[in-house]
Design an enzyme around this catalytic site. Structure first.
Site, PDB file in Angstrom:
ATOM      1  N   LEU A   1       0.844  -1.201   0.000  1.00 17.22           N
ATOM      2  CA  LEU A   1       0.000   0.000   0.000  1.00 17.22           C
ATOM      3  C   LEU A   1       0.875   1.245   0.000  1.00 17.22           C
ATOM      4  O   LEU A   1       1.702   1.428   0.889  1.00 17.22           O
ATOM      5  CB  LEU A   1      -0.932  -0.003   1.210  1.00 17.22           C
ATOM      6  CG  LEU A   1      -2.055   1.051   1.209  1.00 17.22           C
ATOM      7  CD1 LEU A   1      -3.222   0.569   2.074  1.00 17.22           C
ATOM      8  CD2 LEU A   1      -1.585   2.403   1.722  1.00 17.22           C
TER       9      LEU A   1
ATOM     10  N   HIS B   1       7.400   1.693  11.507  1.00 21.25           N
ATOM     11  CA  HIS B   1       7.904   2.995  11.088  1.00 21.25           C
ATOM     12  C   HIS B   1       6.868   4.054  11.467  1.00 21.25           C
ATOM     13  O   HIS B   1       5.659   3.786  11.434  1.00 21.25           O
ATOM     14  CB  HIS B   1       8.125   2.982   9.575  1.00 21.25           C
ATOM     15  CG  HIS B   1       8.835   4.174   9.043  1.00 21.25           C
ATOM     16  ND1 HIS B   1       8.177   5.360   8.769  1.00 21.25           N
ATOM     17  CD2 HIS B   1      10.135   4.376   8.720  1.00 21.25           C
ATOM     18  CE1 HIS B   1       9.049   6.230   8.294  1.00 21.25           C
ATOM     19  NE2 HIS B   1      10.238   5.667   8.255  1.00 21.25           N
TER      20      HIS B   1
END
Length: 338
Positions: A127, A231
């Site tokens: 994505l 992240h």
């Protein structure tokens, strides 16, 4: 909103390549390599073309398109059965408890074990949304459209589904986890290993990586602190996965230590709540906000819109959504509440 999801085509190559250059590394499913992207689009074309309803090693690529301009501004992927071309490796974080009677002391040690537990699962991944479009819920449209695709083609996907989240990447583009664990054995930087994996697969991990568990306490602080941590740009994605009933069960990525989330496919919220209805009207003015999809395989399209469900199993749609999807009265549309 004039955006819709559709199946990727060969002529989307340059759009995907330009987006891949913006990912910043650690994004294996979208390498900035035209040859690899061409192969990915070729696999997707074959997957969309196959008509048999069975779980095979396939990859579906979807793109987010501005229906007014034709510009591609995002992408996402579905892998129906991982671990077929090469083993699907993960680290599993577990605890070893040991007790010494003489010292009257119990010691608990965390271990990272190299496993292939998740082989045979389906995967949602790849994505990416163009930085200029990260508003208005387009990321959620990309993410949840994949689940409607699974619901509409349920026989093509496994009973377990996973999602890998990118781990911590430092300002140099390196990975503290890689540097502290696998990088010690390969003589490769994280960027080199990540790129090689994106192009050639991770069999080299099996060939060269020690098979014994790694004691977490023996790693440096930066590597330890990166285990199972997404992240910063992936924290919202992790919350979305949790809202869909995915869980972190101790699996982490072998390259950057990012968390791997898993769920039973039929328990994923957007799959379980998806409804298939015949369109009774395309002139709805009120209604509830929904994610809508129609079409089989290469004809798949999805967008936001408004719906009104009727007791007879039909539904009404707003005109803009009907136009984006290319549907009219009597057509079939799948939907889930937004």
């Amino acid at each position: 909103m004039s955006f819709r999801l559709r199946a990727a085509r060969a002529d989307d190559l340059e759009h995907l390549y330009e987006m891949a250059k913006l990912t910043g590394g650690g994004f294996t499913n979208l390498p900035a390599d035209r040859k690899a992207l061409t192969a990915k689009l070729g696999r997707a074309e074959s997957a969309f073309a196959r008509q048999e309803d069975s779980v095979e090693d396939e990859q579906f690529v979807l793109v987010l398109e501005n229906a007014e301009t034709g510009a591609v501004r995002g992408t996402c992927q579905l892998m129906s059965k991982v671990g077929e071309q090469w083993p699907f490796y993960s680290y599993r974080l577990n605890t070893l408890t040991q007790h010494s009677k003489e010292l009257d002391r119990t010691v608990r040690a965390e271990l990272l074990s190299l496993v292939t537990d998740l082989e045979g699962s389906s995967e949602v991944g790849g994505l990416f949304l163009h930085p200029n479009e990260r508003a208005g819920g387009l990321g959620l449209l990309l993410a949840r459209s994949r689940y409607l695709f699974v619901a509409m083609h349920r026989a093509r996907f496994a009973d377990r589904i996973l999602a890998e989240l990118r781990g911590i990447i430092d300002e140099r583009g390196g990975s503290p986890f890689w540097d502290g664990v696998a990088g010690r054995f390969f003589g490769m930087t994280f960027q080199e290993a990540d790129y090689f994996n994106a192009i050639n697969g991770n069999q080299f991990i099996a060939d060269l990586m020690p098979k014994h568990p790694v004691y977490v306490a023996m790693l440096g602080k930066s590597a330890r602190e990166a285990i199972g941590v997404p992240h910063p740009s992936g924290r919202a994605a992790m919350r979305m996965l949790e809202n869909e009933n995915f869980e972190a069960e101790g699996y982490v990525d072998i390259f950057d230590g990012g968390p791997t989330m898993t769920a039973r496919t039929d328990n994923v919220k957007s799959i379980a709540e998806a409804r298939e209805c015949r369109v009774a009207s395309t002139s709805l003015e009120g209604g509830e906000k929904a994610l809508l999809a129609t079409g089989k395989l290469a004809g798949f399209r999805a967008s936001y819109g408004k719906r009104e469900l009727h007791e007879d199993g039909s539904m009404a749609l707003d005109a803009q959504a009907a136009e984006l999807l290319g549907v009219g009265e009597g057509d079939t549309v799948w939907s889930v509440a937004r």
